[in-house]
Design a protein around this motif. Structure first.
Motif, short mmCIF file in Angstrom:
data_model
loop_
_atom_site.label_atom_id
_atom_site.label_comp_id
_atom_site.label_asym_id
_atom_site.label_seq_id
_atom_site.Cartn_x
_atom_site.Cartn_y
_atom_site.Cartn_z
N UNK A 6 34.15 -4.30 -49.53
CA UNK A 6 33.28 -5.47 -49.34
C UNK A 6 34.13 -6.72 -49.30
N UNK A 7 33.83 -7.58 -48.35
CA UNK A 7 34.56 -8.83 -48.27
C UNK A 7 33.58 -9.99 -48.27
N UNK A 8 34.14 -11.18 -48.35
CA UNK A 8 33.34 -12.40 -48.35
C UNK A 8 33.14 -12.86 -46.92
N UNK A 9 31.93 -13.25 -46.60
CA UNK A 9 31.67 -13.74 -45.25
C UNK A 9 30.46 -14.64 -45.24
N UNK A 10 30.16 -15.22 -44.08
CA UNK A 10 28.98 -16.09 -43.97
C UNK A 10 28.01 -15.52 -42.94
N UNK A 11 26.75 -15.96 -43.06
CA UNK A 11 25.70 -15.43 -42.21
C UNK A 11 25.93 -15.67 -40.74
N UNK A 12 26.70 -16.73 -40.42
CA UNK A 12 26.97 -17.03 -39.01
C UNK A 12 27.71 -15.89 -38.36
N UNK A 13 28.56 -15.21 -39.16
CA UNK A 13 29.36 -14.12 -38.63
C UNK A 13 28.49 -12.87 -38.44
N UNK A 14 27.76 -12.51 -39.48
CA UNK A 14 26.87 -11.35 -39.39
C UNK A 14 25.74 -11.57 -40.39
N UNK A 15 24.53 -11.20 -39.97
CA UNK A 15 23.37 -11.48 -40.82
C UNK A 15 23.42 -10.79 -42.16
N UNK A 16 24.26 -9.76 -42.32
CA UNK A 16 24.31 -9.09 -43.62
C UNK A 16 24.86 -10.02 -44.69
N UNK A 17 25.61 -11.07 -44.28
CA UNK A 17 26.17 -11.99 -45.26
C UNK A 17 25.19 -13.08 -45.66
N UNK A 18 23.97 -13.08 -45.11
CA UNK A 18 23.04 -14.15 -45.45
C UNK A 18 22.50 -13.94 -46.86
N UNK A 19 22.58 -14.95 -47.73
CA UNK A 19 22.18 -14.76 -49.13
C UNK A 19 20.68 -14.87 -49.37
N UNK A 20 19.92 -15.28 -48.34
CA UNK A 20 18.49 -15.46 -48.52
C UNK A 20 17.74 -14.42 -47.71
N UNK A 21 16.62 -13.96 -48.27
CA UNK A 21 15.72 -13.13 -47.46
C UNK A 21 15.18 -14.04 -46.36
#
Lengths: 290, 111
Positions: free
Chosen positions: A158-173
């Motif tokens: 597991x790595x750190x990423x942001x939602x812009x890269x892939x939606x799996x990194x989005x912290x909000x439902x």
């Protein structure tokens, strides 16, 4: 969590919403090393499902992994990677009765849930994260179904990423906002008309007050209104009300996936916007020096 | 005149007018573009302020500022960034204060 932001402009409220969805970093499974997968679920489908499982790890304690120099087989260091393992094998239950057809009785481990994912600490992670267990946020996410003889042997990074890269990194439902509705009654509405007016809006919005024996309609809580505009369908009631919105009162609804609590997410989002401004200010200053 | 920020800064002079500048901001989109445009428009010295996303596949924005009175365009940009930063700081402080208040009120009925 629901909170109100009053006195701000739509541009900035929207910026916060966009950042909550796409630019607050989280940890999620990025690389899946499949050593053995004899299940009926294809490798890539399984990898996709594993990536979407939210991982309970505070992303602020990790760094981004810089890609490029490292080869695909690089382990990744303890500061930027979390290693998880899923090793499960389905077998026949020897204690099941001869003529049962219930898979829960016949087989052992035939449903692979997210609780079967175990954390494998790398380096000094065991000491640093001794008290907070790192793993999936929810234990009951069904990943795959197995039958006897099938097994899964998977290691995930597991790595750190942001939602812009892939939606799996989005912290909000999801994160959304609406404007506070504003309902003004243009004339006094009483009696039977007031009753009908009350029915047109959501419950709790309009109340009937007793003044001098007649019931008079009064707007009590416009926040509860869902803005269905039912009142405009009635020809005698539509000229009595004016429906609008308060332009600078935003009602935010933030639903977290469980990785971070929603108030922490909002503070992180605001900090991300401040960091963006700072970045450009520093750039401006450095180019001005040249 | 074009400023290429967050990559090798290249400056192309567009005559002698320092007041009309198009900044190219990389890795940005409507999130910063719209909020920054809003903050800069409040500045009375700014005659024109707008941004476009040249192509949705490229994450960069062209941010144009035109000032009146010959003021260099980097100045309203800097002021806008500072003001946006201040607004965010204020929102952060107010939000954290309210959340703490709310949490204390939640704990009080239990005491």
């Amino acid at each position: 969590m629901e909170f109100d932001m009053v006195g701000i402009d739509a541009a900035i409220a929207n910026a916060f919403r966009r950042i909550l969805l796409a630019e607050v970093p989280t940890m999620a499974t990025e690389k899946v090393f499949i050593y053995s997968n004899t299940s009926i679920v294809q490798d890539e489908v399984l990898a996709h499902r594993l990536g979407l499982i939210p991982i309970k790890a505070d992303p602020r304690l990790f760094e981004y992994r810089n890609t490029g120099e490292e080869s695909a087989e690089e382990e990744g260091s303890e500061i930027d990677t979390i290693q998880l393992q899923l090793k499960i094998k389905c077998s026949r239950n020897p204690r099941a009765s001869k003529d049962s057809s219930d898979p829960r009785e016949l087989y052992l481990n035939h449903m692979v849930y997210s609780k079967d994912i175990k954390w494998v600490p790398i380096g000094n992670q065991a000491d640093v994260f001794a008290d907070c267990c790192i793993g999936p946020v929810h234990d009951d996410i069904l990943i795959a179904q197995l039958r006897p003889g099938q097994e899964l042997d998977i290691v995930m990074h597991c790595v750190k990423g942001i939602g812009k890269d892939h939606a799996k990194f989005s912290p909000v439902a999801t994160a959304s906002y609406r404007l506070l509705p504003e309902i003004t009654l243009l004339e006094v509405v009483e009696g039977e008309k007031a009753e009908r007016l009350k029915q047109c809006f959501s419950r709790g919005v309009i109340d009937l007050e007793d003044i001098n024996g007649t019931k008079v309609a009064k707007v009590v809580n416009s926040r509860l209104d869902t803005c269905s505009r039912e009142v405009l369908r009635h020809s005698d009631l539509k000229n009595v009300v004016k429906l609008g919105r308060v332009r600078d009162h935003f009602i935010f609804t933030v639903e977290s996936t469980g990785i971070l609590p929603p108030d922490v997410l909002v503070t992180e989002a605001i900090k991300v916007l401040v960091a963006k401004c700072q970045r450009f200010l520093n750039e401006l200053d450095s180019t001005a020096m040249e | 005149m074009n400023f290429d920020l967050w990559e090798t800064p290249t400056v192309q002079a567009d005559g002698a007018d320092e007041g009309c500048v198009t900044f190219v901001l990389h890795d940005e989109d409507h999130t910063l573009g719209n909020s920054l445009r809003y903050m800069i428009m409040k500045n009375a010295d700014v005659e024109f302020c707008g941004y476009t996303i040249t192509h949705p596949s490229e994450s960069k924005i062209n941010f144009r500022i035109q000032t009146r009175g010959g003021i260099p365009a980097a100045e309203p940009l800097r002021r806008g960034l500072n003001e946006l930063s201040d607004v965010c700081q204020h929102v952060l402080n107010t939000f954290q204060a309210r959340v703490n208040e709310f949490k204390e009120r939640q704990e009080q009925p239990m005491e």
